[in-house]
Design an enzyme around this catalytic site. Structure first.
Site, PDB file in Angstrom:
ATOM      1  N   VAL A  43      20.979  -1.386  76.335  1.00  0.00           N
ATOM      2  CA  VAL A  43      22.020  -0.564  76.938  1.00  0.00           C
ATOM      3  C   VAL A  43      21.923   0.887  76.476  1.00  0.00           C
ATOM      4  CG1 VAL A  43      23.695  -1.007  75.102  1.00  0.00           C
ATOM      5  CG2 VAL A  43      24.516  -0.517  77.409  1.00  0.00           C
ATOM      6  N   LYS A  44      21.283   1.125  75.334  1.00  0.00           N
ATOM      7  CA  LYS A  44      21.213   2.470  74.776  1.00  0.00           C
ATOM      8  C   LYS A  44      20.324   3.404  75.586  1.00  0.00           C
ATOM      9  CE  LYS A  44      23.838   1.787  71.158  1.00  0.00           C
ATOM     10  NZ  LYS A  44      25.104   2.503  70.963  1.00  0.00           N
ATOM     11  N   ASP A  45      19.527   2.875  76.508  1.00  0.00           N
ATOM     12  CA  ASP A  45      18.749   3.748  77.396  1.00  0.00           C
ATOM     13  C   ASP A  45      19.664   4.691  78.168  1.00  0.00           C
ATOM     14  OD1 ASP A  45      16.614   2.281  76.524  1.00  0.00           O
ATOM     15  OD2 ASP A  45      16.035   1.516  78.493  1.00  0.00           O
TER      16      ASP A  45
END
Length: 491
Positions: A43-45
C-alpha cells in the site's frame, strides 16, 4: 492498447476480493483490498508516489537529488521504485528488527540501507528517524520524505484508495478496517468514505495490543509496520501528523499471536499470502463483522505480501522459537518442563549498589541456587519481550567485583553484565534446548511465550522432561507454563 506509459501509472486500482473460508460462520460479507498487487508490493506505493510528486512540485526535490527516509521497509520500497523511475538516489534507515527480505529488496533497487538499533528512545541520535534527518541534511540535494508528518501521505489515500473502495462496493461499504502505522491509509481513505457516505461508514483502526494508539503501554511487539512503540526513556511521545485520531471511530487491539496466526490462515485457507499487519487487520475485521449484520459490508486493507516475511511470519521454526506455536507432537517441549518465575528485573542504567540491594531482598532469592536477575532495556512495569533481555547478574558476581576493585557501587550495571540466558520458545523441543544449554555450560534458560520472557527453566528440569519425568526440577516452587493455544485448524 491496454498498456501503461510507465510503472508508476500502475500504482493503485487494486482488486477487492471477498473472504470466504475465514468468514464461514459470519453473515456479514468481508472484502479484502489487495494492496500487495501494487508494483512495489504494498500500500505504501501510493504514499511514496504522492510524496515524491508533491516534493517535486514544491521544489524540495530537484533532478539528481537523494530521497532519504526512515522506514520499516515498505515505504522504502515504494520510494526506491519511484526513485528508479525518476532518476533519484535513495538512502533508507531501518530498524534492526526489519525482515531480511525487506532489506534485500531495497538493495536490489540500488538503495543504500543504513540499519539502526531498534531499542532506542525517540530522542537518541541513532534512532531511525533522527538518523534519516541527519543523512538528508548532510547529502547534497537530500530530501527527507518523512512519511509520518507528510500531508501527501494521507492525501494519496483520500485521492485514490477511498474512491476506489467506494466505486468497487457501489457505495455499499459500511465499515473500513485498516492497520494504524503512520495513519495515512486509515485517515485518508476513512475521511473520503465518511464524506461520500454522509457519515454512514464506520472507520476502524487495527492496532497491536501493546501499541499506544489503542491504549497499550508501548512495549515492543512482533508485527512489523504497524502501531506505535513507546520506549520507556522517551521524553515526549510524538504521534504522526499523518494520523488524525478524529478520523477513526474505534480501535481494535489485536495481540501478536492472533495477528500472526490469522496471517497464516489467510495463506492456507484463502490463498492470500500476506504479512503480519494484514493478519492484524483481518483479525479486527472479523471482530467487526461478528457484530454487524447481513446488510453491512466490511472492507479490510491488506497492506503487503507475505513474501517479505517468509523467514518470520510464515516460518514454523521462527514462530516456535518465539513461543507462538506449540510443539509438532514429535516429543516433549520446553513448556512441559517444570519452571520457576523470573526474578527481579534491572536495567543497564541501574547502579551496582541498586542491583545488590534488589538481589539481597526477598525477590532476589532463588530456590536451589543463587538469585540471578535479568537485565532488560524495558521498564520493569510492563512485560518484557525476549529481545529486551540484554544480560544477567548475580549478587555473588557483583560482590566479588566490588571487593576486588573491578567495580564501584556507583558504576552503571551495564559495565558488569554477564550474557543473557539462552532463550527457547515453549513449543521448542526440550531435547534441543537441553543440548544447547549443555554446549553453553549454562544452568538456566529463558522460556518465551508469545514473544515474552515468561519463566526460567534449568538444566535439571529439561533433562527430567526429556527422560520422561515431566514437572520435576531442582528449583523448588514451580509455576505452570501454559501451553499455547493450537494453531487454527485448516479445513
Amino acid at each position: 492498447m491496454d498498456v501503461h506509459a510507465s510503472l508508476l501509472s500502475a500504482v493503485g486500482e487494486t482488486p477487492l476480493v471477498r473472504l470466504n473460508r475465514v468468514t464461514a460462520r459470519l453473515s456479514t460479507p468481508v472484502y479484502a483490498k489487495l494492496e500487495y498487487v501494487n508494483p512495489g508490493g504494498s500500500v505504501k506505493d501510493r504514499a511514496a508516489l504522492s510524496m515524491v510528486s508533491a516534493a517535486e512540485e514544491a521544489g524540495l526535490l530537484a533532478p539528481g537529488g537523494t530521497i532519504v527516509e526512515g522506514t520499516s521497509g515498505n515505504t522504502g520500497v515504494g520510494l526506491a521504485m519511484v526513485a528508479a523511475q525518476r532518476g533519484y538516489r535513495c538512502v533508507f534507515t531501518l530498524p534492526d528488527k526489519t525482515s531480511a527480505e525487506k532489506i534485500a529488496v531495497l538493495r536490489a533497487y540500488g538503495a543504500e540501507v543504513v540499519v539502526c538499533p531498534s531499542g532506542l528512545p525517540l530522542e537518541h541520535p541513532d534512532h531511525v528517524f533522527n538518523t534519516a534527518v541527519r543523512i538528508a541534511a548532510e547529502r547534497p540535494g537530500g530530501w527527507h520524505a518523512n512519511q509520518y508528518d507528510n500531508a501527501a501521505n494521507p492525501a494519496a489515500h483520500y485521492r485514490t484508495t477511498g474512491p476506489e473502495i467506494w466505486r468497487q462496493t457501489d457505495g455499499r461499504i459500511t465499515h473500513l478496517v485498516a492497520g494504524v502505522g503512520t495513519g495515512g491509509t486509515l485517515t485518508g481513505a476513512g475521511e473520503y468514505l465518511r464524506e461520500a457516505a454522509g457519515g454512514r461508514v464506520t472507520v476502524v483502526g487495527a492496532d497491536p495490543e501493546a501499541s499506544v494508539y489503542g491504549g497499550g503501554d508501548g512495549r515492543p511487539y512482533f508485527v512489523e509496520s504497524i502501531g506505535h512503540v513507546l520506549h520507556p526513556e522517551t521524553v515526549e511521545d510524538r504521534w504522526p501528523e499523518s494520523y488524525r485520531p478524529e478520523a477513526v471511530d474505534r480501535i481494535e487491539r489485536i495481540g501478536d499471536r492472533e495477528s500472526l496466526l490469522t496471517a497464516r490462515r489467510l495463506a492456507r485457507e484463502e490463498g492470500l499470502l500476506v504479512g503480519g499487519s494484514a493478519g492484524t487487520a483481518v483479525a479486527a475485521a472479523l471482530r467487526v463483522a461478528a457484530e454487524a449484520g447481513p446488510d453491512d459490508l466490511v472492507v479490510v486493507v491488506l497492506p503487503d505480501s507475505g513474501r517479505n516475511y517468509l523467514s518470520t511470519v510464515h516460518d514454523d521454526a521462527w514462530l516456535r522459537h518465539w513461543g507462538f506455536l506449540d510443539g509438532d507432537g514429535g516429543g516433549p517441549v520446553v513448556g512441559e518442563a517444570g519452571s520457576v518465575p523470573i526474578g527481579p528485573r534491572l536495567r543497564p542504567a541501574d547502579t551496582v549498589r541498586q542491583a545488590l540491594d534488589v538481589l539481597a531482598g526477598p525477590s532476589g532469592a532463588r530456590p536451589g541456587r543463587e538469585g540471578a536477575a535479568l537485565v532488560t532495556v524495558a521498564g520493569t512495569g510492563r512485560p518484557v519481550t525476549g529481545p529486551d533481555v540484554v544480560g544477567s547478574v548475580t549478587a555473588r558476581r557483583l560482590r566479588e567485583a566490588v571487593d576486588s576493585g573491578a567495580a564501584r557501587p556507583e558504576d552503571a550495571l551495564s559495565a558488569h553484565l554477564a550474557p543473557a540466558p539462552p532463550a527457547f520458545g515453549v513449543g521448542e523441543p526440550a531435547v534441543e534446548a537441553l543440548r544447547a544449554l549443555d554446549a553453553a555450560r549454562g544452568e538456566v534458560a529463558l522460556v518465551l511465550l508469545d514473544g515474552h520472557a515468561h519463566a526460567l527453566v534449568d538444566r535439571a528440569a529439561l533433562r527430567a522432561v526429556v527422560e520422561g519425568v515431566p514437572g520435576t526440577t531442582a528449583a523448588g516452587d514451580r509455576p505452570e507454563v501454559p501451553r499455547t493455544r493450537p494453531e487454527p485448524a485448516h479445513r
